[in-house]
Design a protein around this motif. Structure first.
Motif, PDB file in Angstrom:
ATOM      1  N   ALA A  12       0.820  -1.206   0.000  1.00  0.00           N
ATOM      2  CA  ALA A  12       0.000   0.000   0.000  1.00  0.00           C
ATOM      3  C   ALA A  12       0.859   1.263   0.000  1.00  0.00           C
ATOM      4  CB  ALA A  12      -0.934  -0.002   1.207  1.00  0.00           C
ATOM      5  N   ALA A  13       1.950   1.247   0.751  1.00  0.00           N
ATOM      6  CA  ALA A  13       2.823   2.415   0.821  1.00  0.00           C
ATOM      7  C   ALA A  13       3.519   2.676  -0.515  1.00  0.00           C
ATOM      8  CB  ALA A  13       3.857   2.220   1.925  1.00  0.00           C
ATOM      9  N   ARG A  93      -5.961   7.340  -4.706  1.00  0.00           N
ATOM     10  CA  ARG A  93      -4.863   6.484  -4.252  1.00  0.00           C
ATOM     11  C   ARG A  93      -5.224   5.782  -2.949  1.00  0.00           C
ATOM     12  NH1 ARG A  93      -0.099   6.698  -1.240  1.00  0.00           N
ATOM     13  NH2 ARG A  93       1.480   5.241  -2.022  1.00  0.00           N
ATOM     14  N   ALA A  94      -5.856   6.501  -2.010  1.00  0.00           N
ATOM     15  CA  ALA A  94      -6.276   5.864  -0.757  1.00  0.00           C
ATOM     16  C   ALA A  94      -7.346   4.823  -1.034  1.00  0.00           C
ATOM     17  CB  ALA A  94      -6.785   6.915   0.219  1.00  0.00           C
ATOM     18  N   ALA A  97      -5.585   1.771  -2.607  1.00  0.00           N
ATOM     19  CA  ALA A  97      -4.778   1.052  -1.612  1.00  0.00           C
ATOM     20  C   ALA A  97      -5.673   0.212  -0.715  1.00  0.00           C
ATOM     21  CB  ALA A  97      -3.962   2.046  -0.786  1.00  0.00           C
ATOM     22  N   VAL A 135      -2.854   5.482   4.469  1.00  0.00           N
ATOM     23  CA  VAL A 135      -2.280   6.044   3.241  1.00  0.00           C
ATOM     24  C   VAL A 135      -2.734   7.493   3.077  1.00  0.00           C
ATOM     25  CG1 VAL A 135      -2.375   5.920   0.713  1.00  0.00           C
ATOM     26  CG2 VAL A 135      -1.955   3.847   2.052  1.00  0.00           C
ATOM     27  N   ALA A 141       5.045   2.658   5.801  1.00  0.00           N
ATOM     28  CA  ALA A 141       4.578   1.270   5.789  1.00  0.00           C
ATOM     29  C   ALA A 141       4.455   0.690   7.188  1.00  0.00           C
ATOM     30  CB  ALA A 141       5.513   0.410   4.939  1.00  0.00           C
ATOM     31  N   ILE A 144       1.289   1.873   8.706  1.00  0.00           N
ATOM     32  CA  ILE A 144       0.122   1.272   8.047  1.00  0.00           C
ATOM     33  C   ILE A 144      -0.130  -0.120   8.622  1.00  0.00           C
ATOM     34  CG2 ILE A 144      -0.843   0.490   5.849  1.00  0.00           C
ATOM     35  CD1 ILE A 144       0.846   2.629   4.449  1.00  0.00           C
TER      36      ILE A 144
END
Length: 398
Positions: A12-13, A93-94, A97, A135, A141, A144
């Motif tokens: 995700a990062a 993007r969020a 993810a 995110v 990361a 997260i």
């Protein structure tokens, strides 16, 4: 082995969306905001008005069961990930993810998890919401992964809620829990990322099955044409095909549906008495397909389900289940209609209509959802869609 939370958090990062990913995100935004606004006057939407924005938007987006579905994971991805992204300002993007985490986590939880009675949209949704919110907050990361672990206590939800207010409410709870977990991680709260692996094993999943390869959302998303459980899209389409030549429902004497037993797992209401129950009734799907030119919003009201003609047709349905199966579209659905004149009509379908929908089908759906509102879905963007939700959906009394 790297923990699931660490692997998904790193994905995700590092994630950078491709053009096809952004196209999926934009379509999901339009579809989800539209079905959310379609529920603007629903009783449960009003009940949820005191919840935080992400939660109440998720509740409204799931009430009508008109939101999209990720088939391999049996999760309603966008009902979780769009409200989270809009509430946190994280944009596409969020969303992507979170959607990617949810699809991968739900797929690794697998059919065994779903068929045991878990509501995978909530179980996979809470950690996914946490990942997407993290995110959106710009967390690295390692944070997260902590956020996903902090969301584990909220990763619940059961199918016994289907056909009740609790189904959509528990989706809202999952979204809010994820956002809360991300904010706590940002503030310095700590957790062991391996908690996600331990939880997966407890609820029947396989941590080793998580695969971070492929596009943002492997296998894409299925957009619904009818406002009910995805397991009913195929039978409604099949019965409607038989009814199309002008079949008089009053002449129907017997309805036989044959399908693999896996395809009816969420269809727990055999003699529904409310609109919500009708959305999870294989028997009622046959009735509405025969009675209604288009099984839309009006077909899944309490009054529609309680029609004398609908109750009669429901009582005529015979369901024959073939053993096995491991997803909602396994095998084929075979339908037979026997009439009073001795005619027997037959058809079979493997896939429901519009997967994915055409531009015209999606536009028609969006227009139906916002009918009567002064808003144009074509103008919605990730920057302004939250404003449309705030304008038209009930919020806390001021």
């Amino acid at each position: 082995m790297t923990s699931v939370a660490v692997a998904l958090a790193q994905w995700a990062a590092d994630f950078e969306p491709a053009p096809a990913d952004l196209e999926l995100a934009d379509r999901s935004l339009l579809d989800t905001v539209a079905v959310t606004l379609a529920a603007r006057e629903h009783r449960v939407t009003r009940l949820a008005a005191t919840l935080p924005e992400g939660a109440r938007w998720a509740v409204a987006g799931h009430i009508l069961d008109f939101d999209d579905l990720h088939m391999p994971s049996t999760t309603h991805v966008s009902a979780v990930c769009v409200p989270m992204a809009l509430a946190t300002g994280g944009g596409p993007r969020a969303y992507l993810a979170a959607a990617g985490v949810m699809a991968r986590l739900g797929t690794a939880l697998g059919w065994r998890h779903y068929s045991a009675g878990w509501h995978a949209t909530c179980t996979a949704g809470a950690p996914a919401s946490a990942a997407g919110a993290a995110v959106a907050l710009g967390l690295p990361a390692e944070k997260i992964a902590v956020a996903m672990a902090l969301a584990v206590p909220a990763a619940g939800g059961v199918q016994r809620a289907f056909g009740t207010d609790a189904k959509s409410l528990q989706v809202g709870f999952a979204v809010e829990a994820g956002i809360r977990a991300a904010r706590l991680a940002a503030a310095g709260a700590d957790a062991d990322p391996a908690a996600l692996d331990a939880w997966m094993e407890l609820v029947g999943g396989d941590p080793a099955a998580v695969d971070v390869g492929g596009p943002a959302v492997p296998d894409g998303l299925a957009i619904k044409i009818y406002p009910c459980c995805y397991a009913l899209q195929r039978p409604i389409s099949a019965i409607a095909e038989l009814a199309a030549p002008g079949l008089d429902p009053a002449q129907v004497r017997r309805i036989v549906l044959r399908t693999p037993e896996a395809t009816v797992v969420p269809l727990i209401h055999h003699r529904p008495d409310s609109g919500l129950q009708g959305k999870f009734s294989l028997e009622y799907s046959a009735a509405t397909a025969l009675l209604d030119a288009y099984p839309g919003f009006g077909s899944f009201t309490d009054a529609a389900v309680r029609r004398e003609a609908a109750r009669r047709l429901v009582s005529l349905v015979e369901v024959k289940l073939d053993p096995g199966g491991n997803w909602l579209l396994d095998g084929e659905l075979e339908a037979e209609i026997h009439t009073s004149g001795g005619t027997v009509l037959r058809t079979s379908q493997q896939f429901p209509p519009a997967r994915p929908p055409s531009a015209a089908q999606l536009q028609a759906k969006l227009a139906d959802c916002v009918r009567g509102l002064d808003t144009d879905p074509a103008a919605w963007t990730w920057q302004n869609a939250a404003g449309a939700l705030r304008q038209f959906l009930p919020g806390p009394a001021t």
